[in-house]
Motif scaffolding. Structure first.
Motif, PDB file in Angstrom:
ATOM      1  N   PHE A  78     -36.818  53.592  36.539  1.00 35.64           N
ATOM      2  CA  PHE A  78     -38.056  53.506  35.761  1.00 35.64           C
ATOM      3  C   PHE A  78     -38.545  52.068  35.674  1.00 35.64           C
ATOM      4  N   LEU A  79     -37.637  51.132  35.415  1.00 34.86           N
ATOM      5  CA  LEU A  79     -38.017  49.723  35.358  1.00 34.86           C
ATOM      6  C   LEU A  79     -38.563  49.249  36.700  1.00 34.86           C
ATOM      7  N   SER A  80     -37.939  49.690  37.774  1.00 37.26           N
ATOM      8  CA  SER A  80     -38.428  49.337  39.110  1.00 37.26           C
ATOM      9  C   SER A  80     -39.839  49.876  39.326  1.00 37.26           C
ATOM     10  N   GLN A  81     -40.084  51.101  38.874  1.00 35.90           N
ATOM     11  CA  GLN A  81     -41.427  51.681  39.008  1.00 35.90           C
ATOM     12  C   GLN A  81     -42.449  50.894  38.190  1.00 35.90           C
ATOM     13  N   ILE A  82     -42.038  50.423  37.007  1.00 33.59           N
ATOM     14  CA  ILE A  82     -42.948  49.598  36.190  1.00 33.59           C
ATOM     15  C   ILE A  82     -43.282  48.315  36.938  1.00 33.59           C
ATOM     16  N   GLU A  83     -42.251  47.632  37.438  1.00 31.20           N
ATOM     17  CA  GLU A  83     -42.477  46.357  38.132  1.00 31.20           C
ATOM     18  C   GLU A  83     -43.342  46.524  39.370  1.00 31.20           C
TER      19      GLU A  83
ATOM     20  N   ALA B 237     -46.184  52.803  24.878  1.00 29.16           N
ATOM     21  CA  ALA B 237     -46.122  51.673  23.944  1.00 29.16           C
ATOM     22  C   ALA B 237     -44.675  51.433  23.514  1.00 29.16           C
ATOM     23  N   ARG B 238     -43.919  52.503  23.242  1.00 35.03           N
ATOM     24  CA  ARG B 238     -42.526  52.360  22.818  1.00 35.03           C
ATOM     25  C   ARG B 238     -41.669  51.781  23.944  1.00 35.03           C
ATOM     26  N   SER B 239     -41.857  52.256  25.172  1.00 33.32           N
ATOM     27  CA  SER B 239     -41.087  51.728  26.304  1.00 33.32           C
ATOM     28  C   SER B 239     -41.412  50.257  26.542  1.00 33.32           C
ATOM     29  N   LEU B 240     -42.690  49.895  26.404  1.00 32.17           N
ATOM     30  CA  LEU B 240     -43.079  48.501  26.593  1.00 32.17           C
ATOM     31  C   LEU B 240     -42.447  47.619  25.518  1.00 32.17           C
ATOM     32  N   ASP B 241     -42.380  48.125  24.290  1.00 32.31           N
ATOM     33  CA  ASP B 241     -41.696  47.389  23.221  1.00 32.31           C
ATOM     34  C   ASP B 241     -40.235  47.144  23.598  1.00 32.31           C
ATOM     35  N   ARG B 242     -39.573  48.143  24.139  1.00 31.87           N
ATOM     36  CA  ARG B 242     -38.165  48.022  24.507  1.00 31.87           C
ATOM     37  C   ARG B 242     -37.976  47.031  25.654  1.00 31.87           C
ATOM     38  N   VAL B 243     -38.882  47.067  26.623  1.00 30.41           N
ATOM     39  CA  VAL B 243     -38.828  46.120  27.739  1.00 30.41           C
ATOM     40  C   VAL B 243     -39.039  44.689  27.230  1.00 30.41           C
ATOM     41  N   ALA B 244     -40.044  44.507  26.388  1.00 28.20           N
ATOM     42  CA  ALA B 244     -40.338  43.174  25.847  1.00 28.20           C
ATOM     43  C   ALA B 244     -39.140  42.629  25.073  1.00 28.20           C
ATOM     44  N   GLU B 245     -38.540  43.468  24.252  1.00 32.48           N
ATOM     45  CA  GLU B 245     -37.363  43.030  23.486  1.00 32.48           C
ATOM     46  C   GLU B 245     -36.219  42.650  24.430  1.00 32.48           C
ATOM     47  N   ALA B 246     -36.010  43.438  25.466  1.00 32.51           N
ATOM     48  CA  ALA B 246     -34.955  43.136  26.439  1.00 32.51           C
ATOM     49  C   ALA B 246     -35.222  41.829  27.172  1.00 32.51           C
TER      50      ALA B 246
ATOM     51  N   THR C 121     -39.235  38.613  24.623  1.00 33.63           N
ATOM     52  CA  THR C 121     -40.641  38.247  24.457  1.00 33.63           C
ATOM     53  C   THR C 121     -41.316  39.329  23.637  1.00 33.63           C
ATOM     54  N   THR C 122     -42.640  39.313  23.614  1.00 38.35           N
ATOM     55  CA  THR C 122     -43.402  40.319  22.875  1.00 38.35           C
ATOM     56  C   THR C 122     -44.285  41.104  23.824  1.00 38.35           C
ATOM     57  N   THR C 123     -44.717  42.272  23.373  1.00 35.49           N
ATOM     58  CA  THR C 123     -45.631  43.054  24.204  1.00 35.49           C
ATOM     59  C   THR C 123     -46.945  42.309  24.392  1.00 35.49           C
ATOM     60  N   GLY C 124     -47.375  41.582  23.366  1.00 33.96           N
ATOM     61  CA  GLY C 124     -48.612  40.795  23.472  1.00 33.96           C
ATOM     62  C   GLY C 124     -48.536  39.761  24.575  1.00 33.96           C
TER      63      GLY C 124
ATOM     64  N   MET D  17     -53.545  56.450  23.509  1.00 34.01           N
ATOM     65  CA  MET D  17     -53.927  55.623  24.648  1.00 34.01           C
ATOM     66  C   MET D  17     -53.737  56.456  25.912  1.00 34.01           C
ATOM     67  N   ASP D  18     -54.795  56.683  26.676  1.00 33.15           N
ATOM     68  CA  ASP D  18     -54.615  57.458  27.896  1.00 33.15           C
ATOM     69  C   ASP D  18     -54.173  56.544  29.035  1.00 33.15           C
ATOM     70  N   ASP D  19     -53.883  57.149  30.191  1.00 31.88           N
ATOM     71  CA  ASP D  19     -53.308  56.397  31.309  1.00 31.88           C
ATOM     72  C   ASP D  19     -54.190  55.235  31.755  1.00 31.88           C
ATOM     73  N   LYS D  20     -55.525  55.396  31.676  1.00 31.90           N
ATOM     74  CA  LYS D  20     -56.424  54.316  32.097  1.00 31.90           C
ATOM     75  C   LYS D  20     -56.317  53.103  31.182  1.00 31.90           C
ATOM     76  N   ASP D  21     -55.978  53.331  29.899  1.00 32.65           N
ATOM     77  CA  ASP D  21     -55.899  52.237  28.942  1.00 32.65           C
ATOM     78  C   ASP D  21     -54.516  51.612  28.859  1.00 32.65           C
ATOM     79  N   THR D  22     -53.524  52.257  29.460  1.00 31.27           N
ATOM     80  CA  THR D  22     -52.173  51.716  29.422  1.00 31.27           C
ATOM     81  C   THR D  22     -52.126  50.477  30.307  1.00 31.27           C
ATOM     82  N   PRO D  23     -51.571  49.382  29.794  1.00 33.41           N
ATOM     83  CA  PRO D  23     -51.590  48.138  30.569  1.00 33.41           C
ATOM     84  C   PRO D  23     -50.732  48.196  31.823  1.00 33.41           C
TER      85      PRO D  23
END
Length: 181
Positions: A37-42, A50-59, A62-65, A1-7
């Motif tokens: 990093f979390l602040s930058q995401i927000e 994808a792995r970082s998003l999984d970790r955020v969702a678990e924290a 919720t789910t990544t979906g 998944m390239d940067d344009k496709d990353t949600p």
């Protein structure tokens, strides 16, 4: 998944974190990711892998979906065109944090409502009588009435051609804040 496709999920992550009453530090501790990093995401300055998003969702319990779906609805730009005729018209399509309806004509729904979340009524044209908390409130052009969640109410148009705008926090959103979380 390239940067344009990353949600771009920043707004959804922030909403979920605040709903849970968590700080960035708490989410960092739960996810193993850094506060910066979390602040930058927000703030949409970083897109998680994808792995970082999984970790955020678990924290965030919720789910990544669900985060992706919330991000998609947060980014929606949707024009709803005016319609001729009378009745009920949705002013916001889909599932969002608010619901907005326009009632036109002379509806007397003859029933009582009680919503879990807050509601605002605005009279665009005409007049309505709103019965709430045992009192009748006459609203005319330009008037608003706020009802907090849980207040039983009913209303009816009293002038032909009345248009009433009702905006509410969506029923699927828990608008209450529990400080014990």
């Amino acid at each position: 998944m390239d940067d344009k496709d990353t949600p771009r999920v920043g707004a959804a992550v922030r909403r979920r974190r605040r709903t849970l009453g968590l700080t960035l530090a708490a989410v960092a501790s739960r996810s193993g990711l850094s506060v910066p990093f979390l602040s930058q995401i927000e703030n949409e300055r970083a897109r998680p892998s994808a792995r970082s998003l999984d970790r955020v969702a678990e924290a965030l319990e919720t789910t990544t979906g669900r985060l992706r779906a919330a991000a998609d609805s947060a980014r929606a730009v949707d024009v709803v065109r005016a319609e001729d005729g009378e009745g009920v018209r949705r002013l916001v399509r889909g599932r969002h944090q608010l619901s907005a309806l326009e009632f036109s004509g002379e509806p007397d729904l003859g029933r009582e409502f009680q919503h879990r979340n807050d509601e605002l009524m605005y009279v665009v044209a005409g007049a309505v009588d709103v019965e709430a908390e045992g009192q009748v409130h006459r609203l005319e052009h330009g008037d608003t009435l706020f009802l907090s969640g849980g207040v039983r109410h009913r209303w009816r148009a009293t002038v032909p051609g009345t248009r009433l705008l009702v905006v509410a926090v969506a029923e699927h959103i828990d608008a209450t804040f529990d400080s014990r979380r």
